[in-house]
Design an enzyme around this catalytic site. Structure first.
Site, PDB file in Angstrom:
ATOM      1  N   HIS A 178      -1.900   5.364 -14.007  1.00  0.00           N
ATOM      2  CA  HIS A 178      -2.551   4.312 -13.251  1.00  0.00           C
ATOM      3  C   HIS A 178      -4.051   4.295 -13.520  1.00  0.00           C
ATOM      4  O   HIS A 178      -4.613   5.237 -14.089  1.00  0.00           O
ATOM      5  CB  HIS A 178      -2.297   4.483 -11.756  1.00  0.00           C
ATOM      6  CG  HIS A 178      -0.939   4.021 -11.322  1.00  0.00           C
ATOM      7  ND1 HIS A 178       0.196   4.770 -11.526  1.00  0.00           N
ATOM      8  CD2 HIS A 178      -0.540   2.881 -10.706  1.00  0.00           C
ATOM      9  CE1 HIS A 178       1.252   4.117 -11.048  1.00  0.00           C
ATOM     10  NE2 HIS A 178       0.830   2.973 -10.549  1.00  0.00           N
ATOM     11  N   PHE A 225       5.837  -4.023  -6.414  1.00  0.00           N
ATOM     12  CA  PHE A 225       6.341  -5.393  -6.388  1.00  0.00           C
ATOM     13  C   PHE A 225       6.587  -5.943  -7.786  1.00  0.00           C
ATOM     14  O   PHE A 225       6.949  -7.112  -7.938  1.00  0.00           O
ATOM     15  CB  PHE A 225       5.365  -6.296  -5.637  1.00  0.00           C
ATOM     16  CG  PHE A 225       5.432  -6.139  -4.146  1.00  0.00           C
ATOM     17  CD1 PHE A 225       6.461  -6.714  -3.422  1.00  0.00           C
ATOM     18  CD2 PHE A 225       4.481  -5.398  -3.469  1.00  0.00           C
ATOM     19  CE1 PHE A 225       6.537  -6.571  -2.053  1.00  0.00           C
ATOM     20  CE2 PHE A 225       4.539  -5.249  -2.097  1.00  0.00           C
ATOM     21  CZ  PHE A 225       5.583  -5.835  -1.377  1.00  0.00           C
ATOM     22  N   ALA A 271       7.398  -1.869  -0.005  1.00  0.00           N
ATOM     23  CA  ALA A 271       7.811  -1.733  -1.405  1.00  0.00           C
ATOM     24  C   ALA A 271       6.805  -0.879  -2.164  1.00  0.00           C
ATOM     25  O   ALA A 271       5.608  -1.189  -2.161  1.00  0.00           O
ATOM     26  CB  ALA A 271       7.932  -3.102  -2.069  1.00  0.00           C
ATOM     27  N   LYS A 276      -7.089   4.466  -8.299  1.00  0.00           N
ATOM     28  CA  LYS A 276      -5.934   4.705  -7.429  1.00  0.00           C
ATOM     29  C   LYS A 276      -6.142   6.013  -6.662  1.00  0.00           C
ATOM     30  O   LYS A 276      -6.389   7.056  -7.261  1.00  0.00           O
ATOM     31  CB  LYS A 276      -4.634   4.758  -8.238  1.00  0.00           C
ATOM     32  CG  LYS A 276      -3.391   4.884  -7.361  1.00  0.00           C
ATOM     33  CD  LYS A 276      -2.115   4.642  -8.153  1.00  0.00           C
ATOM     34  CE  LYS A 276      -0.878   4.821  -7.287  1.00  0.00           C
ATOM     35  NZ  LYS A 276      -0.860   3.889  -6.130  1.00  0.00           N
ATOM     36  N   THR A 314       0.849  -1.195   0.000  1.00  0.00           N
ATOM     37  CA  THR A 314       0.000   0.000   0.000  1.00  0.00           C
ATOM     38  C   THR A 314       0.882   1.241   0.000  1.00  0.00           C
ATOM     39  O   THR A 314       1.761   1.376   0.846  1.00  0.00           O
ATOM     40  CB  THR A 314      -0.899   0.023   1.253  1.00  0.00           C
ATOM     41  OG1 THR A 314      -1.530  -1.248   1.399  1.00  0.00           O
ATOM     42  CG2 THR A 314      -1.942   1.118   1.154  1.00  0.00           C
ATOM     43  N   GLY A 373       3.552   5.717  -5.381  1.00  0.00           N
ATOM     44  CA  GLY A 373       4.737   5.465  -4.570  1.00  0.00           C
ATOM     45  C   GLY A 373       5.948   5.137  -5.414  1.00  0.00           C
ATOM     46  O   GLY A 373       7.078   5.515  -5.082  1.00  0.00           O
ATOM     47  N   THR A 374       5.725   4.466  -6.546  1.00  0.00           N
ATOM     48  CA  THR A 374       6.834   4.127  -7.432  1.00  0.00           C
ATOM     49  C   THR A 374       7.452   5.380  -8.038  1.00  0.00           C
ATOM     50  O   THR A 374       8.677   5.521  -8.083  1.00  0.00           O
ATOM     51  CB  THR A 374       6.348   3.197  -8.560  1.00  0.00           C
ATOM     52  OG1 THR A 374       5.698   2.067  -7.980  1.00  0.00           O
ATOM     53  CG2 THR A 374       7.511   2.731  -9.412  1.00  0.00           C
TER      54      THR A 374
END
Length: 257
Positions: free
Chosen positions: A149, A122, A119, A153, A94, A159-160
């Site tokens: 995305h 993933f 992470a 979302k 998350t 986050g990436t």
């Protein structure tokens, strides 16, 4: 056999995680948590009868070794804090936690000696993208990020994308974005230490990112695409056993590859 509890098991990623655990002989699903569910109604619906269902943190009693969290940004910090305090190693997919929250969890993990993994992504292709982008930024410091995305979302940037910007910032030094006059507010995107980040939210997309580098007379684009949420399970499979034996909180899947 590693015993696992999945938080957010009713969501898209949660369902993929449940499926992956059930198909892997090294893992056992012992618990599933989703706030507000009708436990009596849900019991047995697609889950083994031995899996305990929980609708609030207060109800959770489990012998799980690992807590996999695919919930929502507003809940994840409290969930992970609960897991560490109860001796359960977290694997967190998350996004949306703030830096100070992650630091608090790091300190708690050190205190309890219950480590885990947070992470931002993933997907192995996303992890490689971040690694390659960091290397490229040493030679081409002018860079912008576009992340795309699905329209469900909740957080932006992803986050990436934020992790990509942080990794680039580590190697390129002080390098402000070119100045421009915005005739439409926000048109140049968000700004992380001079790195512009642009977020797209559209139906039909899953998770995609482009890192655009510009130089004199040349350009470089690094792109990754996740077309199916099942692709993230390869990274989750790697994270679970690593988290189960961790004594510190690890941030970034690249740190266990």
């Amino acid at each position: 056999m590693i015993k696992v509890l999945v938080a957010g098991f009713m969501g898209s990623m949660g369902q993929k995680t449940v499926q992956m655990i059930n198909e892997d002989d090294n893992f056992e699903l012992v618990g599933a948590y989703n706030p507000g569910i009708d436990v009596a109604h849900m019991q047995g619906m697609g889950l083994n009868k031995n899996v305990k269902l929980f609708s609030s943190l207060d109800e959770i009693e489990t012998d799980a070794d690992v807590w996999i969290d695919f919930t929502i940004p507003s809940a994840v910090f409290g969930n992970v804090k609960f897991a560490i305090e109860h001796g359960i190693h977290p694997v967190v997919g998350t996004s949306g936690m703030k830096d100070d929250q992650i630091q608090q969890l790091r300190e708690l993990a050190d205190q309890k000696k219950v480590g885990g993994i947070i992470a931002p992504n993933f997907g192995l292709s996303a992890v490689l993208l971040m690694k390659f982008a960091k290397e490229a930024a040493q030679y081409m410091p002018d860079v912008e990020i576009i992340e795309m995305h699905h329209d469900d979302k909740l957080d932006a940037p992803s986050g990436t994308a934020l992790s990509t910007a942080q990794m680039i910032d580590e190697v390129r030094g002080d390098h402000p974005a070119p100045k421009s006059e915005e005739t439409l507010k926000g048109i140049r995107g968000g700004d992380y230490h001079g790195i512009k980040i642009h977020s797209v939210r559209l139906p039909g997309y899953v998770a995609h990112e482009q890192v655009l580098f510009g130089g004199t007379g040349e350009a470089l684009t690094i792109r990754q695409d996740s077309f199916d949420r099942g692709s993230f399970m390869n990274g989750v499979k790697l994270a679970v056993p690593a988290a189960a034996k961790a004594t510190k909180l690890i941030v970034g899947l690249e740190n266990i590859l």
